[in-house]
Design a protein around this motif. Structure first.
Motif, PDB file in Angstrom:
ATOM      1  N   LEU A 279      27.041  31.193  21.709  1.00 43.21           N
ATOM      2  CA  LEU A 279      26.647  32.439  22.401  1.00 43.21           C
ATOM      3  C   LEU A 279      27.457  33.726  21.736  1.00 43.21           C
ATOM      4  O   LEU A 279      28.428  33.412  21.201  1.00 43.21           O
ATOM      5  N   VAL A 280      26.572  34.874  21.485  1.00 42.69           N
ATOM      6  CA  VAL A 280      27.045  35.829  21.150  1.00 42.69           C
ATOM      7  C   VAL A 280      26.983  37.079  21.869  1.00 42.69           C
ATOM      8  O   VAL A 280      26.198  37.149  22.776  1.00 42.69           O
ATOM      9  N   TYR A 281      27.883  38.026  21.729  1.00 44.27           N
ATOM     10  CA  TYR A 281      27.814  39.325  22.549  1.00 44.27           C
ATOM     11  C   TYR A 281      28.338  40.403  21.713  1.00 44.27           C
ATOM     12  O   TYR A 281      28.998  40.542  20.785  1.00 44.27           O
ATOM     13  N   LEU A 282      27.959  41.668  22.030  1.00 40.32           N
ATOM     14  CA  LEU A 282      28.130  42.708  21.245  1.00 40.32           C
ATOM     15  C   LEU A 282      29.007  43.815  21.892  1.00 40.32           C
ATOM     16  O   LEU A 282      29.886  44.654  21.462  1.00 40.32           O
ATOM     17  N   GLU A 283      29.441  43.740  23.222  1.00 36.37           N
ATOM     18  CA  GLU A 283      30.141  44.605  24.054  1.00 36.37           C
ATOM     19  C   GLU A 283      31.226  43.845  24.973  1.00 36.37           C
ATOM     20  O   GLU A 283      30.711  42.640  25.310  1.00 36.37           O
ATOM     21  N   GLU A 284      32.415  44.173  25.043  1.00 42.05           N
ATOM     22  CA  GLU A 284      33.265  43.812  26.101  1.00 42.05           C
ATOM     23  C   GLU A 284      32.736  44.012  27.395  1.00 42.05           C
ATOM     24  O   GLU A 284      32.311  44.796  27.623  1.00 42.05           O
ATOM     25  N   SER A 285      33.131  42.968  28.316  1.00 41.35           N
ATOM     26  CA  SER A 285      32.745  42.971  29.686  1.00 41.35           C
ATOM     27  C   SER A 285      33.563  43.746  30.535  1.00 41.35           C
ATOM     28  O   SER A 285      34.766  44.027  30.073  1.00 41.35           O
ATOM     29  N   PRO A 286      33.110  44.607  31.655  1.00 35.26           N
ATOM     30  CA  PRO A 286      33.884  45.134  32.674  1.00 35.26           C
ATOM     31  C   PRO A 286      34.666  44.055  33.441  1.00 35.26           C
ATOM     32  O   PRO A 286      34.450  43.041  33.197  1.00 35.26           O
ATOM     33  N   ASP A 287      35.947  44.500  33.977  1.00 36.41           N
ATOM     34  CA  ASP A 287      36.448  43.425  34.761  1.00 36.41           C
ATOM     35  C   ASP A 287      35.855  43.049  36.201  1.00 36.41           C
ATOM     36  O   ASP A 287      36.375  41.958  36.778  1.00 36.41           O
ATOM     37  N   TYR A 288      34.867  43.769  36.374  1.00 31.24           N
ATOM     38  CA  TYR A 288      34.128  43.351  37.845  1.00 31.24           C
ATOM     39  C   TYR A 288      35.141  43.280  38.833  1.00 31.24           C
ATOM     40  O   TYR A 288      34.748  42.837  40.011  1.00 31.24           O
ATOM     41  N   CYS A 289      36.167  43.990  38.995  1.00 29.85           N
ATOM     42  CA  CYS A 289      36.895  44.200  40.018  1.00 29.85           C
ATOM     43  C   CYS A 289      36.589  44.967  41.191  1.00 29.85           C
ATOM     44  O   CYS A 289      36.770  44.691  42.408  1.00 29.85           O
ATOM     45  N   ASN A 290      35.990  45.905  41.026  1.00 33.71           N
ATOM     46  CA  ASN A 290      35.714  47.019  41.956  1.00 33.71           C
ATOM     47  C   ASN A 290      34.159  47.542  41.785  1.00 33.71           C
ATOM     48  O   ASN A 290      33.499  46.906  41.070  1.00 33.71           O
ATOM     49  N   VAL A 291      33.509  47.945  42.988  1.00 41.43           N
ATOM     50  CA  VAL A 291      32.259  48.241  42.931  1.00 41.43           C
ATOM     51  C   VAL A 291      31.740  49.264  41.889  1.00 41.43           C
ATOM     52  O   VAL A 291      32.632  50.301  41.708  1.00 41.43           O
ATOM     53  N   CYS A 315      43.385  33.498  44.123  1.00 40.34           N
ATOM     54  CA  CYS A 315      43.698  34.906  44.844  1.00 40.34           C
ATOM     55  C   CYS A 315      44.219  35.977  44.005  1.00 40.34           C
ATOM     56  O   CYS A 315      43.769  37.209  44.203  1.00 40.34           O
ATOM     57  N   THR A 316      45.015  35.619  43.166  1.00 37.62           N
ATOM     58  CA  THR A 316      45.826  36.502  42.284  1.00 37.62           C
ATOM     59  C   THR A 316      44.776  37.091  41.277  1.00 37.62           C
ATOM     60  O   THR A 316      44.613  38.448  41.346  1.00 37.62           O
ATOM     61  N   LEU A 317      44.082  36.264  40.610  1.00 35.33           N
ATOM     62  CA  LEU A 317      43.036  36.878  39.676  1.00 35.33           C
ATOM     63  C   LEU A 317      41.752  37.328  40.409  1.00 35.33           C
ATOM     64  O   LEU A 317      41.226  38.399  39.843  1.00 35.33           O
ATOM     65  N   MET A 318      41.209  36.567  41.287  1.00 36.66           N
ATOM     66  CA  MET A 318      40.153  36.976  42.041  1.00 36.66           C
ATOM     67  C   MET A 318      40.042  38.276  42.632  1.00 36.66           C
ATOM     68  O   MET A 318      39.235  39.435  42.607  1.00 36.66           O
ATOM     69  N   CYS A 319      41.339  38.511  43.218  1.00 34.75           N
ATOM     70  CA  CYS A 319      41.315  39.656  43.969  1.00 34.75           C
ATOM     71  C   CYS A 319      41.767  41.129  43.301  1.00 34.75           C
ATOM     72  O   CYS A 319      42.220  41.979  43.845  1.00 34.75           O
ATOM     73  N   CYS A 320      42.269  40.838  41.762  1.00 30.96           N
ATOM     74  CA  CYS A 320      42.560  41.800  41.135  1.00 30.96           C
ATOM     75  C   CYS A 320      44.152  42.493  41.544  1.00 30.96           C
ATOM     76  O   CYS A 320      44.128  43.714  41.243  1.00 30.96           O
ATOM     77  N   GLY A 321      44.785  41.749  42.001  1.00 31.43           N
ATOM     78  CA  GLY A 321      46.288  42.413  42.386  1.00 31.43           C
ATOM     79  C   GLY A 321      45.973  43.139  43.737  1.00 31.43           C
ATOM     80  O   GLY A 321      47.269  43.679  44.091  1.00 31.43           O
ATOM     81  N   ARG A 322      44.862  43.025  44.388  1.00 32.07           N
ATOM     82  CA  ARG A 322      44.727  43.932  45.870  1.00 32.07           C
ATOM     83  C   ARG A 322      45.340  43.032  46.799  1.00 32.07           C
ATOM     84  O   ARG A 322      45.254  43.875  48.056  1.00 32.07           O
ATOM     85  N   GLY A 323      45.610  41.965  46.818  1.00 30.20           N
ATOM     86  CA  GLY A 323      45.986  40.886  47.708  1.00 30.20           C
ATOM     87  C   GLY A 323      44.952  40.093  48.510  1.00 30.20           C
ATOM     88  O   GLY A 323      43.730  40.777  48.276  1.00 30.20           O
ATOM     89  N   TYR A 324      44.990  39.584  49.695  1.00 28.10           N
ATOM     90  CA  TYR A 324      44.144  38.620  50.334  1.00 28.10           C
ATOM     91  C   TYR A 324      44.603  38.631  51.700  1.00 28.10           C
ATOM     92  O   TYR A 324      45.761  38.881  51.962  1.00 28.10           O
ATOM     93  N   HIS A 325      43.575  38.517  52.533  1.00 29.70           N
ATOM     94  CA  HIS A 325      43.929  38.119  53.843  1.00 29.70           C
ATOM     95  C   HIS A 325      43.422  36.659  54.345  1.00 29.70           C
ATOM     96  O   HIS A 325      42.529  36.078  53.614  1.00 29.70           O
TER      97      HIS A 325
END
Length: 360
Positions: A279-291, A315-325
């Motif tokens: 697979l190949v790509y031309l642009e880096e991805s956004p982090d998808y952390c926020n809307v 939870c550390t990576l999925m929640c992008c450092g915002r924490g979890y409940h």
């Protein structure tokens, strides 16, 4: 909802489709389970009968070449719809524990604005979709669902290796790949960067299916002596193909366009040269952390995560450092099941408490 109301909704929906640009992927949305806000798929793309050609020509989101291919085969549209659905479902399975989880929308864009980024995610979407159509068509040929193809008879002319004979119905991946190339690649152009990238990844998806074949055999003889062993080739499960492409996603190559030759090439000579299977790509991805409406990111707030995992589902990576409940939930399920002669199974009802973690 009455039949007349559904009929008018169907007409309105078809008119909307004819006034906007949409991809062949929309076949997967139309063939999926209906929602309360949309008519059943069979009202918009009815089950194919003898008037297949007219139905294909009325689908405004198909290119002229795709309509031509559709009209050539009486039951093709259903098979392609199944392939598109398979691709979407597999994408969502493989990325269910990632920040980007292959979200789709019940509209003509299907994948949303994420396709506006020439990223790894877009690369995977095109590869798994191309593979899905090839897989569905190849399997349809072997089952006799399509009129103009069948089993791979040419393989019987190959040398079998001495310990078995060719027989059964070997799946014709050559036909499936040829059709997928003609149908899926129909709307891509080599004059722009996106087209070059999409065509490369479409082919990578097809080659992944080709290299995911297995040999199945059946013995014949008295008392299981296997005096004659008959073998045929069959594609591995689509789940295995999706996982294989997922590994290629993680190892995808960042490339650039050689504008003079209109070809993709590696960024520097120090980087590994991608093969046609990569697979190949031309642009880096956004982090998808926020809307982020610009990039089609839904963010990860409210996504379930694994507290004890250090991976991307943690939870550390999925929640992008915002924490979890954490939510504590009691689940009741069958337990201590016993077979009672004859003929029932009796079970007790047991309760257990589980902790579920969600991103803030």
């Amino acid at each position: 909802m009455g039949s007349s109301t559904r009929h008018y909704i169907s007409i309105i929906l078809v008119c909307i489709l004819q006034s906007v640009h949409a991809s062949w992927w929309y076949l997967a949305i139309l063939s999926s389970s209906p929602t309360s806000n949309s008519p059943p798929a069979e009202q918009v793309v009815p089950k194919l009968q003898s008037d297949q050609g007219s139905r294909c020509s009325n689908l405004a989101f198909l290119t002229p070449r795709q309509k031509e291919l559709c009209e050539h085969e009486s039951r093709l549209l259903n098979v392609v719809s199944q392939g598109a659905s398979m691709g979407i479902s597999e994408c969502q399975h493989q990325f269910s524990a990632r920040r980007w989880n292959c979200s789709t929308y019940n509209n003509t864009s299907v994948f949303g604005k994420v396709l506006g980024i020439k990223s790894r995610e877009t690369a995977y979407i095109y590869a798994i979709s191309s593979a899905g159509v090839m897989y569905s068509v190849t399997r349809g040929c072997a089952r006799g669902d399509l009129e103009h193809c069948g089993c791979d008879d040419k393989i019987r002319w190959r040398k079998a290796g001495g310990d078995f004979e060719w027989g059964g119905c070997s799946e014709n991946t050559k036909y499936g790949a040829k059709f997928s190339k003609e149908f899926v690649d129909a709307n891509e152009k080599t004059v722009d960067e996106s087209g070059l990238m999409n065509l490369w990844n479409n082919e990578a998806g097809r080659r992944t299916v080709k290299t995911s074949m297995e040999l199945l055999c059946k013995c014949h003889g008295v008392s299981a002596t296997c005096s004659v062993k008959i073998c045929w080739r069959k594609m591995k499960s689509f789940r295995a193909i999706g996982a294989k492409l997922k590994a290629k996603f993680d190892g995808a190559s960042l490339v650039k366009v050689n504008k003079k030759r209109r070809k993709l090439k590696r960024i520097t000579i120090d980087m590994k040269k991608p093969t046609k299977k990569d697979l190949v790509y031309l642009e880096e991805s956004p982090d998808y952390c926020n809307v982020d409406a610009k990039y089609g990111s839904l963010g990860t707030r409210g996504r379930q995560c694994s507290k004890d995992s250090y991976g991307l589902d943690g939870c550390t990576l999925m929640c992008c450092g915002r924490g979890y409940h954490t939510i504590v939930k009691e689940i009741k399920e069958n337990c201590d099941c016993k077979f009672v002669w004859c003929c029932r199974i009796d079970c007790k009802r047991c309760s257990r408490v589980v902790e579920m973690h969600f991103c803030n």
